[in-house]
Design an enzyme around this catalytic site. Structure first.
Site, PDB file in Angstrom:
ATOM      1  CG  ASN A 136      43.524  38.584  40.617  1.00 18.10           C
ATOM      2  OD1 ASN A 136      44.526  37.885  40.749  1.00 18.10           O
ATOM      3  ND2 ASN A 136      43.281  39.260  39.505  1.00 18.10           N
ATOM      4  CG  HIS A 182      42.132  43.988  34.781  1.00 17.83           C
ATOM      5  ND1 HIS A 182      42.448  44.545  35.992  1.00 17.83           N
ATOM      6  CD2 HIS A 182      41.800  42.692  35.039  1.00 17.83           C
ATOM      7  CE1 HIS A 182      42.307  43.644  36.948  1.00 17.83           C
ATOM      8  NE2 HIS A 182      41.920  42.516  36.401  1.00 17.83           N
TER       9      HIS A 182
END
Length: 463
Positions: free
Chosen positions: A318, A349
């Site tokens: 990521n 998140h």
């Protein structure tokens, strides 16, 4: 999921058309901005229906902040509003949909837009509200000197190449791409004449796109064949725990973690290919003279699978989110930058407890891994056999540490997470604490990092 794949495949075709028929030589910047924005809005509505209103509300709220807030506070207000709205949406999903990811999950695009909003706000603050000598070399290069127009702002946040799966990119790079300066700008940065070219080259992304589509296809096959056959939930099954020895459980943990990766490889590589197909993502020329199209790449699979340190693994997984965390948090945090960055990552998140178990564990393991590397690695560099042995051991430990850390991220809830950590005796937590207690640490203060960044900037200016 079907809508997601359909949109991304259609976006891929639209990207090729966009690069060929709406290239900067055939269409004005305004037309390219408008096309990218309208198609992006259509994809959002197609995938998420009325839930897509959350994307548009957040975008327009922050456009108001960008135009009305004072420059010294623009990055703070934008950050608080964007992260606050994202968190409220995460909370609503918990109470409305309970645990799990549903087809109505609009949080993915909202997370990407939050990254872009805060990135632009920080870079605008750097460009207008700070002096050049206060900035790091990277901040100086990416600083935005004027507020964008509404069309530019909407295009950057809602363009069809990145609205569904990202990635986040820098505003200056995106505007240069729309205006047709992107490739030439990157070639000038690497001094293309020294790479053996007698005139300014015009690289094509077709080869890079085909290569990434092959990776996407392989990832899809692995997802369909492996992921569902090796569920993470099995590692806390009572029968499995009763009959399986500890080392075998660690081996199976590695297998199920590997099986969970292909869906990320698929989504991120396909998103990268979409941007490349539109002509966006060129990053320069490597030392062999090969054109590189990895400016927006979100992962480096080879470096992930061969990582010999926790830091190396994180830096190649990521990638664009890690870059965002560094630019809006780590480089700006007045104290405890590592801890604050992990906490922000968890909050971004969502609010599932498993995320916080993962990222708080990640802080501990990162600090322990850093201490081991600083105190031990130099003893193993004197000979090739020692270096190979060190790399093999650190690879195995790194892979197991990652599996141990990310298991709660997949399980989401508290009960299965505690059950899992009990089943493996909290061994990584205990070992990390012992390392931090026994080995001396050499923390790098924020002032030292700023001094290093300033020295780098001065060196660039002298050149």
């Amino acid at each position: 999921q079907i809508n997601f794949v359909a949109c991304q495949l259609f976006a891929l075709l639209a990207a090729f058309w966009f690069r060929i028929y709406l290239s900067p030589s055939h269409a004005s910047s305004a037309v390219r901005h408008a096309f990218a924005t309208l198609f992006g809005i259509y994809f959002a509505v197609f995938c998420f229906g009325w839930y897509s209103i959350h994307l548009f509300v957040l975008v327009m709220m922050n456009y108001g902040i960008m135009n009305m807030a004072s420059i010294p506070n623009i990055h703070r207000y934008s950050f608080v509003v964007a992260m606050g709205y994202l968190t409220l949406c995460h909370i609503s999903r918990i109470y409305i949909f309970h645990y799990g990811i549903l087809t109505t999950d609009f949080s993915g695009p909202l997370m990407i837009i939050t990254q872009k909003i805060t990135t632009l706000a920080c870079q605008l603050h750097d460009g207008i509200g700070r002096q050049a000598e206060e900035l790091t070399a990277e901040q100086n290069r990416l600083a935005v000197k004027s507020r964008p127009s509404l069309l530019e702002y909407l295009s950057y946040l809602l363009n069809f190449m990145s609205i569904i799966a990202g990635p986040c990119s820098n505003y200056k790079d995106y505007i240069a791409f729309i205006e047709g300066r992107h490739v030439h700008m990157k070639l000038l940065e690497v001094n293309w004449k020294q790479k053996g070219y007698d005139r300014l080259p015009d690289p094509s992304p077709t080869g890079a796109v085909m290569y990434k589509l092959c990776i996407t296809l392989v990832s899809l096959i692995l997802f369909l064949t492996l992921t569902k056959n090796f569920p993470m939930a099995y590692i806390i099954d009572n029968e499995f725990l009763d009959k399986t020895p500890f080392l075998s459980r660690l081996g199976y943990l590695y297998v199920v973690t590997q099986a969970a990766k292909p869906k990320y490889y698929f989504a991120w590589t396909l998103a990268d290919a979409v941007n490349n197909a539109a002509g966006y993502g060129f990053s320069g020329v490597d030392e062999r003279g090969t054109f590189r199209w990895d400016l927006l790449s979100n992962l480096n699979i080879w470096n992930i699978e061969t990582a010999t340190s926790f830091k190396m693994y994180i830096e190649n997984w990521n990638i664009q989110t890690a870059a965002w965390l560094k630019r809006v948090c780590y480089d700006r945090a007045p104290w405890y930058p590592t801890a604050l960055t992990f906490i922000l990552s968890a909050l971004w998140h969502g609010i599932y407890p498993g995320y916080y178990f993962t990222f708080l564990t990640g802080i501990l393991i990162t600090l322990a891994a850093r201490a081991i590397r600083n105190n031990c690695r130099h003893y193993f560099l004197s000979s090739v056999p020692l270096k190979i042995a060190y790399d093999v051991v650190t690879w195995a430990v790194t892979q197991l540490a990652v599996c141990y850390t990310v298991a709660p991220f997949v399980m989401l809830a508290v009960e299965p997470t505690i059950k899992f950590y009990k089943s493996v005796y909290f061994h990584m937590h205990i070992l990390s604490i012992l390392v931090l207690l026994l080995l001396p640490t050499r923390p790098q203060t924020h002032s030292v990092r700023r001094a290093q960044n300033q020295a780098m900037l001065n060196s660039i200016k002298r050149k």
